[in-house]
Design an enzyme around this catalytic site. Structure first.
Site, PDB file in Angstrom:
ATOM      1  N   LYS A   1      11.039 -10.303 -13.021  1.00  0.00           N
ATOM      2  CA  LYS A   1      11.980  -9.199 -13.225  1.00  0.00           C
ATOM      3  C   LYS A   1      13.378  -9.540 -12.700  1.00  0.00           C
ATOM      4  O   LYS A   1      14.375  -9.046 -13.200  1.00  0.00           O
ATOM      5  CB  LYS A   1      11.440  -7.956 -12.524  1.00  0.00           C
ATOM      6  CG  LYS A   1      12.235  -6.689 -12.756  1.00  0.00           C
ATOM      7  CD  LYS A   1      11.495  -5.520 -12.129  1.00  0.00           C
ATOM      8  CE  LYS A   1      12.287  -4.244 -12.163  1.00  0.00           C
ATOM      9  NZ  LYS A   1      11.489  -3.153 -11.553  1.00  0.00           N
TER      10      LYS A   1
ATOM     11  N   ASP B   1       5.485   1.541 -14.559  1.00  0.00           N
ATOM     12  CA  ASP B   1       6.346   1.021 -13.501  1.00  0.00           C
ATOM     13  C   ASP B   1       6.281  -0.496 -13.633  1.00  0.00           C
ATOM     14  O   ASP B   1       5.295  -1.118 -13.244  1.00  0.00           O
ATOM     15  CB  ASP B   1       5.822   1.499 -12.137  1.00  0.00           C
ATOM     16  CG  ASP B   1       6.580   0.868 -10.962  1.00  0.00           C
ATOM     17  OD1 ASP B   1       7.548   0.118 -11.195  1.00  0.00           O
ATOM     18  OD2 ASP B   1       6.181   1.136  -9.815  1.00  0.00           O
TER      19      ASP B   1
ATOM     20  N   GLU C   1      13.895   4.129 -11.429  1.00  0.00           N
ATOM     21  CA  GLU C   1      12.726   4.235 -10.564  1.00  0.00           C
ATOM     22  C   GLU C   1      12.832   5.348  -9.516  1.00  0.00           C
ATOM     23  O   GLU C   1      11.894   6.142  -9.364  1.00  0.00           O
ATOM     24  CB  GLU C   1      12.456   2.886  -9.881  1.00  0.00           C
ATOM     25  CG  GLU C   1      11.891   1.865 -10.860  1.00  0.00           C
ATOM     26  CD  GLU C   1      12.094   0.433 -10.436  1.00  0.00           C
ATOM     27  OE1 GLU C   1      12.483   0.198  -9.273  1.00  0.00           O
ATOM     28  OE2 GLU C   1      11.874  -0.458 -11.275  1.00  0.00           O
TER      29      GLU C   1
ATOM     30  N   ASP D   1      13.756   3.412  -1.832  1.00  0.00           N
ATOM     31  CA  ASP D   1      12.740   2.614  -2.519  1.00  0.00           C
ATOM     32  C   ASP D   1      12.904   1.140  -2.191  1.00  0.00           C
ATOM     33  O   ASP D   1      13.798   0.474  -2.704  1.00  0.00           O
ATOM     34  CB  ASP D   1      12.846   2.862  -4.036  1.00  0.00           C
ATOM     35  CG  ASP D   1      11.834   2.033  -4.848  1.00  0.00           C
ATOM     36  OD1 ASP D   1      11.135   1.175  -4.263  1.00  0.00           O
ATOM     37  OD2 ASP D   1      11.745   2.254  -6.068  1.00  0.00           O
TER      38      ASP D   1
HETATM   39 MG    MG Z   1       8.840  -0.543  -7.380  1.00  0.00          MG
END
Ligand code: MG
Ligand code: ADP
Length: 632
Positions: free
Chosen positions: A86, A25, A185, A207
């Site tokens: 990211k 992840d 994800e 999420d």
């Molecule tokens: Mg995450």
């Protein structure tokens, strides 16, 4: 939607030759690595027992620190400490403007399209910095498992576009990690939960991490997950909570702004600590000690809720849209899965529960659930579970298409189509003797090229000269399991072909995706109008083109001067009318011209038949009839 199997049967090795594969992840805030050992899946801790690796990289004089060690430098050496990298994966310089203000490091002024962060180790790209995080996770896995790693499944936000996915793959390559597959994800989270339940139902995966928000609507059926729709915002998360809390703090303390990078970091850290404390307490003390400022206050859950309310509402708007895309009513959702550290904030849980009218699931650690699912998927892909029936489908976030005549977009693959997918559509040439065709690949929901995002352009050359409409050009769009697009064009009669891998130099931010979607809804009616207007204009051009080429061939022989000048008069009217915005008028004029040409067309037909009988090809003459088949 057809289901596509991603684990090839028969690829497996025997049971005792278990191959090691990991799930990673690669988070904006925290990263984790997990694996399956003896049938058990678990995340791997570092030597001090920490599972979460903060996604922070510090460039020291002679060393590179990653994780909590790097984090400790974010106050003392903020310019060389990179957080939330990211957010810049696969992004262009132009995407930075807004987001830059959140961060305390600097970007170098280069002419390249890829932004580079200034560090003492040089100007570095997001890919290079992410590779350091991946290397640290790889080292952790090698040390814990003491064995060769056969590959990794790396997760990405569902909204990541081509460029962002490609950047993630590039980072893995730099870290010398073999990528088995990129996985969305929320899909990974569903894998982790799906194995627990295994029954049927519709699931929403909510999420909310540090930097991204994803909502996915999944259908679970006998252990098979189908992703019905995804949505979200890759620029919304706990970082933004911290930011609004920090703003509140400086306001309370009577400061004008956050000051230099070091104090900015410090205030953000305080804000974050206070927010995290409120997951387990009603209120918490906050303080600022900066130069002349000495402020102490209290942050409670009520104030927090008020501060972050607009941000939570934004996530719920995305949820509403995803439900609409999935064609699912709220009361048809059986379970809501909470993923990401920010779902620990009570206000988030409350508002999500209120929205979906059900109690969300939180039984699996929201920090670990994504890595867990990725590890399970890696285990399947590396061939440890030959009979596994787990099938996964992801969807593309925005429609993909090509430009056609008149600046219109022809959608080839519609948004929310499951991937991998391949779709083809046939096109033809517009002009007699046309030997090349430009293929312009576009993304977005709007009808006009000008309102869409250009992804790539290429040319198909070497089409044998034919009359307009005779060539058959098949354009194929292929999106692989990682969401990467390849477009190819092939002229079927001659076999000439050309193709392009669509790897744009930088990606699209999710606020842009959102804006594009919103605009497509707002402009739907306008677009329909401009589309049909353009279609009439294209039709007018086509008719004129066909008439001119026919006249050039046999206008002299088949028409008297009088007839020819009548036709030319109407032709002239059409030339003038076609740039009009009145599509009805264009349509009527086209009909008028066609009427004026009726006799001519009939005579041409007879003459063509005659010449065909004399051994000539009908193709040479039949351009106007032929162009009926045109599909541009
Ligand atoms: Mg995450
Ligand atoms: P990402 O997927 O973006 O890497 P994570 O899922 O690890 O992020 O979530 C990180 C976010 O979760 C951070 O914004 C962090 O402040 C937040 N977070 C962690 N613990 C808590 C908590 N107890 N209460 C509220 N937020 C938390």
């Amino acid at each position: 939607m057809a289901l596509i199997q991603i684990a090839e049967p028969g690829e497996s090795t025997t049971a005792h030759q278990h191959k090691l594969a990991v799930g990673i992840d690669l988070g904006t805030t925290n990263s984790l690595v997990a694996t399956v050992r003896s049938g058990e899946v678990s995340t791997l801790p570092d030597s001090s027992g920490q599972h979460l690796l903060p996604s922070v990289v510090h460039y020291a004089e002679n060393a590179i620190h990653v994780g909590s060690e790097a984090q400790s430098y974010s106050v003392t050496d903020p310019l060389n400490t990179v957080v939330s990298v990211k957010r810049f994966m696969g992004r262009g310089i132009e995407d930075l403007a807004v987001e830059e203000t959140h961060y305390s490091y600097e970007f170098s002024e280069t002419n390249s399209v890829i932004p580079r962060i200034k560090t003492r180790a040089g100007d570095l790209s997001a890919v290079e910095i992410s590779a350091e995080i991946l290397k640290a996770l790889k080292t952790r896995a090698l040390e814990t498992l003491g064995d060769e790693i056969n590959g990794a499944v790396i997760t990405v936000p569902a909204y990541f576009d081509d460029a962002q996915r490609q950047a993630t793959k590039d980072a893995a390559k730099l870290a010398d990690i073999k990528v088995l597959r990129l996985l969305n994800e929320p899909t990974a989270a569903a894998v982790a939960y799906g194995l627990d339940s295994g029954n049927q139902g519709v699931i929403a995966v909510f999420d909310l991490g540090g930097g991204t928000f994803d909502i996915s609507i999944l259908r679970l059926n006998n252990g098979v997950f189908e992703v019905l729709a995804t949505g979200g915002d890759s620029s919304l998360g706990g970082d933004d909570f911290d930011y609004v809390i920090a703003q509140w703090m400086i306001e309370q303390a009577g400061m004008d702004d956050m000051g230099d990078p070091a104090s900015k970091r410090l205030i953000m850290q305080q804000a974050r600590a206070a927010k995290e404390a409120l997951a387990g307490a009603e209120s918490t003390g906050v303080s600022l000690d900066l130069g002349d400022i000495h402020w102490q206050g209290t942050l409670d859950r009520e104030i927090l809720k008020a501060l972050i309310m607009p941000l939570i509402k934004k996530t719920l708007m995305s949820c509403r849209r995803a439900l609409r895309d999935a064609d699912i009513e709220k009361n048809n959702i059986d379970e809501v899965v909470m993923v990401g550290g920010s779902t620990r904030t009570l206000a988030v849980r409350e508002m999500v529960a209120e929205f979906f009218e059900c109690e969300p699931l939180t039984s699996i650690d929201p920090d670990k659930v994504v890595a867990t699912g990725a590890a399970l998927q890696a285990d399947v892909l590396v061939g440890n579970k030959p009979d596994d029936e787990m099938l996964l489908l992801d969807v593309i976030p925005l429609s993909l298409g090509i430009e056609t005549m008149g600046g219109l977009v022809e959608k080839i693959i519609h948004r929310n189509t499951g991937i991998p997918v391949a779709k083809a559509q046939d096109f033809t040439t517009y002009k007699d003797g046309q030997t090349a065709m430009a293929v312009h690949v576009l993304q977005g929901e709007r009808e006009l090229v000008a309102d869409s995002r250009s992804l790539a352009r290429f040319e198909l050359r070497g089409i044998p000269p034919q009359v307009a409409g005779a060539a058959r050009i098949r354009v194929t769009f292929q999106v692989d399991a990682d969401g990467l697009l390849i477009v190819s064009a092939r002229e079927e009669n001659s076999g000439v072909e050309a193709s392009i891998d669509v790897k744009p130099s930088y990606g699209l931010s999710d606020s842009e995706v959102e804006t594009m979607l919103r605009e497509s809804m707002e402009h739907a009616e306008d677009d329909m109008h401009s589309r049909s207007l353009r279609e009439q204009q294209v039709e007018a051009d086509r008719v004129l083109e066909a008439l001119d080429s026919a006249l050039a061939v046999d206008g002299e022989q088949l028409l008297s001067d009088q007839e020819r000048s009548e036709i030319m008069d109407v032709r002239q009217i059409l030339v003038e009318v076609k740039s009009d915005t009145d599509k009805e008028k264009i349509k009527q004029t086209i009909e008028r011209l066609e009427k004026a040409c009726e006799n001519y067309v009939a005579r041409r037909m007879n003459s063509n038949i005659k010449s065909a009988m004399q051994g000539h090809s009908i193709e040479e003459y039949a351009s106007d009839e032929r162009s009926e088949a045109e599909e541009s």
